[in-house]
Design an enzyme around this catalytic site. Structure first.
Site, short mmCIF file in Angstrom:
data_model
loop_
_atom_site.label_atom_id
_atom_site.label_comp_id
_atom_site.label_asym_id
_atom_site.label_seq_id
_atom_site.Cartn_x
_atom_site.Cartn_y
_atom_site.Cartn_z
N ASP A 1 0.72 -1.09 0.22
CA ASP A 1 0.16 -0.09 -0.03
C ASP A 1 0.76 1.32 -0.09
OD1 ASP A 1 -2.72 -1.19 1.99
OD2 ASP A 1 -1.89 -1.98 0.37
N ASP B 1 0.66 4.40 -2.43
CA ASP B 1 0.18 5.74 -2.05
C ASP B 1 1.17 6.67 -2.53
OD1 ASP B 1 -1.12 4.71 1.32
OD2 ASP B 1 -2.00 4.46 -0.77
N SER C 1 -35.61 -7.30 -16.49
CA SER C 1 -35.62 -7.97 -15.10
C SER C 1 -35.92 -9.38 -15.38
CB SER C 1 -36.75 -7.37 -14.25
OG SER C 1 -37.84 -7.41 -15.13
N LEU C 2 -35.58 -10.20 -14.33
CA LEU C 2 -36.02 -11.74 -14.56
C LEU C 2 -37.08 -12.08 -13.80
CD1 LEU C 2 -32.05 -12.51 -13.25
CD2 LEU C 2 -32.96 -12.42 -15.57
N GLU D 1 -25.25 -18.27 -11.69
CA GLU D 1 -24.41 -17.17 -10.84
C GLU D 1 -25.16 -16.88 -9.62
OE1 GLU D 1 -24.58 -15.02 -15.07
OE2 GLU D 1 -23.10 -14.05 -13.99
N LYS E 1 -27.14 -14.37 -7.20
CA LYS E 1 -27.92 -13.21 -7.41
C LYS E 1 -27.34 -12.13 -6.35
CE LYS E 1 -32.43 -11.46 -8.68
NZ LYS E 1 -32.40 -10.36 -7.64
N ARG F 1 -30.53 1.44 -12.78
CA ARG F 1 -31.44 0.78 -13.66
C ARG F 1 -32.75 1.57 -13.76
NH1 ARG F 1 -36.00 -2.17 -13.37
NH2 ARG F 1 -36.24 -3.89 -15.02
N LYS G 1 -29.00 -19.11 -16.70
CA LYS G 1 -29.43 -18.66 -17.79
C LYS G 1 -28.79 -19.55 -18.72
CE LYS G 1 -28.12 -13.64 -16.65
NZ LYS G 1 -27.02 -12.67 -16.67
N LYS H 1 -35.17 -17.60 -6.26
CA LYS H 1 -35.25 -16.62 -5.03
C LYS H 1 -34.86 -17.65 -3.54
CE LYS H 1 -36.05 -12.82 -5.13
NZ LYS H 1 -35.40 -11.58 -5.26
#
Ligand SMILES: NC(=O)c1cnc(N)c2cc(Br)sc12
Length: 319
Positions: free
Chosen positions: A34, A38, A83-84, A113, A115, A136, A287, A311
């Site tokens: 880091d 920086d 939308s799905l 995948e 969600k 969206r 998908k 879901k």
């Protein structure tokens, strides 16, 4: 330093800092300590302060905007953000699979995948440079939140290829950041956010991008607006690899599933694993993989026929 050398050094610092930021924020695999990052950033900021004419529009120093906005402009998406449709159980998923088979035969596979439970965003790049980002909204018209999205460190300001492309993804707040933010708000007597999704949405819709920058948001990119074949790819799995090669952060838990039983196994795995993830997910996206099959299946007015979102059951409220 002579002007020519200064220009060369600025170009080198921009390139190095983009590369180091990509490794750190996107690949989670820092190339330098880091302190080195920086120090290079300080060097670039010092040169830019003396020579503002050498500031690149996509310089890493330009992530946090200037004064707060008065409001958000509207953005009409070039390609609607679909939308799905939802599935809630095994029967819904088997119904979905049966319809696919009836329409296109049985030579197809799926990509599964996670969600992500965040806020859907669209990012537009011209010749590889980030030019606009939007929410969206209603799928056709969203809000221009470019200055706020620029503060998210895993969103590349410059792609690894100079392509003109519009990508879709989810901006989210990691669980740990959500807990820390609410602890801070409680100490300050402020209202608490109900969940990481609301916290992410609230953080992205800030008129002052300095506040957004303080909220430790992140993204996963998972789609291309418009015709994916224009980029020489012909499946969803290849598209995700292509997005990753451009420099986007793409979720690594994606999996090819040859059958709906494989899909169910993937869902079973993540139903158990879900609490161990550092971010919230509210389901699994399934998908059909090949674009030719997606075109054959088409879309309804609001969602594709070749995809479905399983879901997870709503969690029992802890009473
Ligand atoms: N990987 C994906 O396709 C994905 C992940 N997370 C989400 N919240 C969404 C929403 C849509 Br619409 S697609 C998608």
């Amino acid at each position: 330093m002579k002007d020519k050398d200064l220009e060369k050094r600025v170009a080198e610092l921009n390139k190095l800092l983009h590369e180091y930021a990509h490794a750190y924020y996107v690949l989670d695999n820092p190339l330098v300590p880091d302190a080195v990052y920086d120090q290079l950033m300080q060097e670039l900021m010092a040169i830019e302060k003396e020579h503002p004419e050498l500031i690149y529009p996509d310089s890493p120093t330009q992530r946090v905007g200037g004064k707060p906005l008065e409001g958000f402009n509207k953005v009409t998406h070039r390609y609607p953000m679909l939308s799905l449709s939802n599935a809630f159980n095994e029967e819904d998923l088997r119904d979905f699979d049966r319809k696919i088979r009836q329409a296109i035969g049985d030579k197809y596979n799926y990509v599964c995948e996670l969600k992500i439970d965040g806020l859907a965003i669209s990012l537009r790049y011209e010749n590889g440079i980030f030019v606009q980002g939007a929410t969206r909204g209603d799928g056709t018209v969203g809000e221009d939140i470019t200055v706020n999205l620029k503060t998210i460190k895993d969103i590349p300001l410059r792609l690894k290829e100079p392509v003109t492309i519009e990508v879709r993804g989810e901006a989210y707040m990691p669980k740990r950041s959500f807990l820390e933010l609410n602890m801070e708000r409680e100490e300050n007597g402020e209202d608490l956010f109900a969940n990481p999704r609301n916290a992410a949405a609230g953080s992205l819709r800030q008129l002052d991008s300095k506040i957004t920058a303080s909220r430790n948001l992140a993204t996963f990119i998972y789609g291309i607006g418009g015709d994916g074949e224009a980029y020489g790819i012909d499946s969803h799995a290849e598209m995700l690899d292509y997005l990753e090669s451009l420099g986007f952060r793409v979720n690594k838990e994606r999996t090819l599933c040859e059958t709906i039983d494989d899909v169910l196994a993937f869902i079973k795995k993540w139903t158990t694993e879900r609490p161990n993830l550092p971010y919230e997910i509210d389901g699994i996206v399934v998908k059909v993989n090949r674009f030719a099959h997606q075109e054959e299946l088409g879309t309804t007015v609001k969602s594709p026929r070749w995809a479905i979102a399983y879901k997870f059951p709503a969690e029992e409220a802890i009473t």
